[in-house]
Design a protein around this motif. Structure first.
Motif, PDB file in Angstrom:
ATOM      1  N   LEU A 216      -7.360  -0.296   0.507  1.00  0.00           N
ATOM      2  CA  LEU A 216      -6.348   0.646   0.818  1.00  0.00           C
ATOM      3  C   LEU A 216      -5.144   0.798   0.080  1.00  0.00           C
ATOM      4  O   LEU A 216      -4.211  -0.204  -0.059  1.00  0.00           O
ATOM      5  N   VAL A 217      -5.235   1.743  -0.846  1.00  0.00           N
ATOM      6  CA  VAL A 217      -4.441   1.980  -1.900  1.00  0.00           C
ATOM      7  C   VAL A 217      -3.193   2.694  -1.550  1.00  0.00           C
ATOM      8  O   VAL A 217      -3.320   3.748  -0.881  1.00  0.00           O
TER       9      VAL A 217
ATOM     10  N   GLY B 208      -7.824   9.159  -3.251  1.00  0.00           N
ATOM     11  CA  GLY B 208      -8.127   8.432  -1.882  1.00  0.00           C
ATOM     12  C   GLY B 208      -6.624   7.568  -1.507  1.00  0.00           C
ATOM     13  O   GLY B 208      -6.594   7.139  -0.571  1.00  0.00           O
ATOM     14  N   ALA B 209      -5.871   7.399  -2.222  1.00  0.00           N
ATOM     15  CA  ALA B 209      -4.522   6.714  -2.077  1.00  0.00           C
ATOM     16  C   ALA B 209      -3.820   7.454  -0.903  1.00  0.00           C
ATOM     17  O   ALA B 209      -3.990   8.623  -0.627  1.00  0.00           O
TER      18      ALA B 209
ATOM     19  N   ALA C 136       1.373   2.885  10.313  1.00  0.00           N
ATOM     20  CA  ALA C 136       0.072   3.153  11.131  1.00  0.00           C
ATOM     21  C   ALA C 136      -0.252   4.634  10.836  1.00  0.00           C
ATOM     22  O   ALA C 136      -1.454   4.977  10.785  1.00  0.00           O
ATOM     23  N   ALA C 137       0.784   5.374  10.519  1.00  0.00           N
ATOM     24  CA  ALA C 137       0.355   6.816  10.248  1.00  0.00           C
ATOM     25  C   ALA C 137      -0.499   6.989   9.223  1.00  0.00           C
ATOM     26  O   ALA C 137      -0.870   7.977   8.703  1.00  0.00           O
ATOM     27  N   ALA C 138      -0.194   6.108   8.149  1.00  0.00           N
ATOM     28  CA  ALA C 138      -0.984   6.063   6.815  1.00  0.00           C
ATOM     29  C   ALA C 138      -2.213   5.392   6.937  1.00  0.00           C
ATOM     30  O   ALA C 138      -2.940   4.839   5.756  1.00  0.00           O
TER      31      ALA C 138
ATOM     32  N   VAL D   8      -4.526  -3.928   1.238  1.00  0.00           N
ATOM     33  CA  VAL D   8      -3.502  -3.155   0.775  1.00  0.00           C
ATOM     34  C   VAL D   8      -3.236  -3.622  -0.603  1.00  0.00           C
ATOM     35  O   VAL D   8      -2.991  -4.572  -1.104  1.00  0.00           O
ATOM     36  N   ILE D   9      -3.101  -2.384  -1.581  1.00  0.00           N
ATOM     37  CA  ILE D   9      -2.791  -2.667  -3.034  1.00  0.00           C
ATOM     38  C   ILE D   9      -1.728  -1.592  -3.037  1.00  0.00           C
ATOM     39  O   ILE D   9      -1.823  -0.467  -2.872  1.00  0.00           O
ATOM     40  N   SER D  10      -0.375  -1.976  -3.244  1.00  0.00           N
ATOM     41  CA  SER D  10       0.480  -1.109  -3.651  1.00  0.00           C
ATOM     42  C   SER D  10       1.095  -1.171  -5.103  1.00  0.00           C
ATOM     43  O   SER D  10       0.941  -1.850  -5.697  1.00  0.00           O
TER      44      SER D  10
END
Length: 275
Positions: free
Chosen positions: A164-165, A190-191, A217-219, A227-229
């Motif tokens: 999840l980017v 897709g990020a 959560a909205a994201a 997650v990759i930030s």
């Protein structure tokens, strides 16, 4: 080295209660070229040391690695020692941007087992007179630790099929409406866009855990496990990671190269518009 369990964000009252172990760190830095050092010299929280992001929190950038690659562990530890920071200290870092810059130092310290937190509200939370003197601290005893591979991501891992980017930049840059800094506008296909500055309330302080959880959560983020930030160059992306940790979502990974690396990789696809 003793690491004390410290929340990723603390307030001034907490600092006062733990003052004998706290080192305040001023990490002001500006993308528009203004000098953080000059801002510090003009007035800072009493006792705070200045941490130069370009000198101690990154090394020389390049198109293939991005603007702000991590420094070597040895260079980072040398910087901390020269600033009088030791392994057993608790570093509380601030800036004048709600902590989105100071987050880089805090993430680096926490990722290597050192106690650190962002001062919630930053410079504006201190209501007393600022000082211009530089504190005289003895050389610290700070142990170099390798950057943990399980907390970092590489450019080839930015596949939204397996991860999840999350992009921490402001929405206009994410959507590609403008980008005065990097070679291509847009974002990793897709990020999700979670602008780190939206982690903050109008007061400049961090939103409540419940508000952060709703925002993530909205994201589509209910856990930081996959997650990759990223951001422009691995600085403000740290704020999202720390906010996730504070909200109880666990630890994600940092893509240090950010858009300043990805945007130069012309063979990789780019997406425009909202997520």
């Amino acid at each position: 080295m003793k690491s004390t369990a410290v929340e990723p964000f603390v307030d001034l009252e907490w600092c006062c209660q733990n003052g004998h172990r706290v080192v305040l760190a001023d990490v002001r830095w500006y993308l528009d070229g203004r000098s953080g050092r000059e801002a510090y010299d003009g007035g800072h929280v009493p006792g705070a040391v200045f941490v130069d992001l370009d000198r101690w929190l990154s090394t020389e950038g390049s198109p293939s690695e991005g603007r702000n690659p991590l420094p070597t562990p040895g260079d980072f530890s040398l910087g901390m020692r020269e600033l009088g920071i030791s392994d057993d200290d608790i570093v509380v870092a601030y800036d004048d941007a709600g902590g989105v810059i100071a987050a880089r130092l805090v993430w680096m310290l926490r990722a290597t087992g050192h106690s650190s937190a962002i001062l919630d509200g930053g410079l504006a939370s201190y209501e007393g007179p600022l000082e211009t003197e530089h504190p005289a601290r003895p050389m610290g005893h700070f142990t170099a630790q390798p950057w943990p591979s399980h907390r970092l991501a590489e450019i080839h891992e930015l596949s939204t099929e397996t991860n999840l980017v999350v992009d921490a930049r402001n929405r206009d840059r994410f959507e590609g409406r403008q980008d005065p800094i990097d070679p291509r506008p847009g974002h990793v296909p897709g990020a999700r866009n979670v602008p780190c500055r939206e982690n903050l309330a109008a007061s400049g302080k961090l939103r409540s855990k419940a508000e952060l959880l709703r925002s993530f959560a909205a994201a589509g983020i209910t856990s930081a496990e996959k997650v990759i930030s990223y951001c422009g160059s691995g600085v403000t992306a740290c704020h999202n990671l720390l906010a996730m940790e504070y909200a109880g979502l666990g630890h994600g990974r940092l893509f240090t190269g950010g858009w300043s690396q990805y945007g130069h990789a012309l063979e990789l696809p780019v997406e425009l518009g909202p997520a």
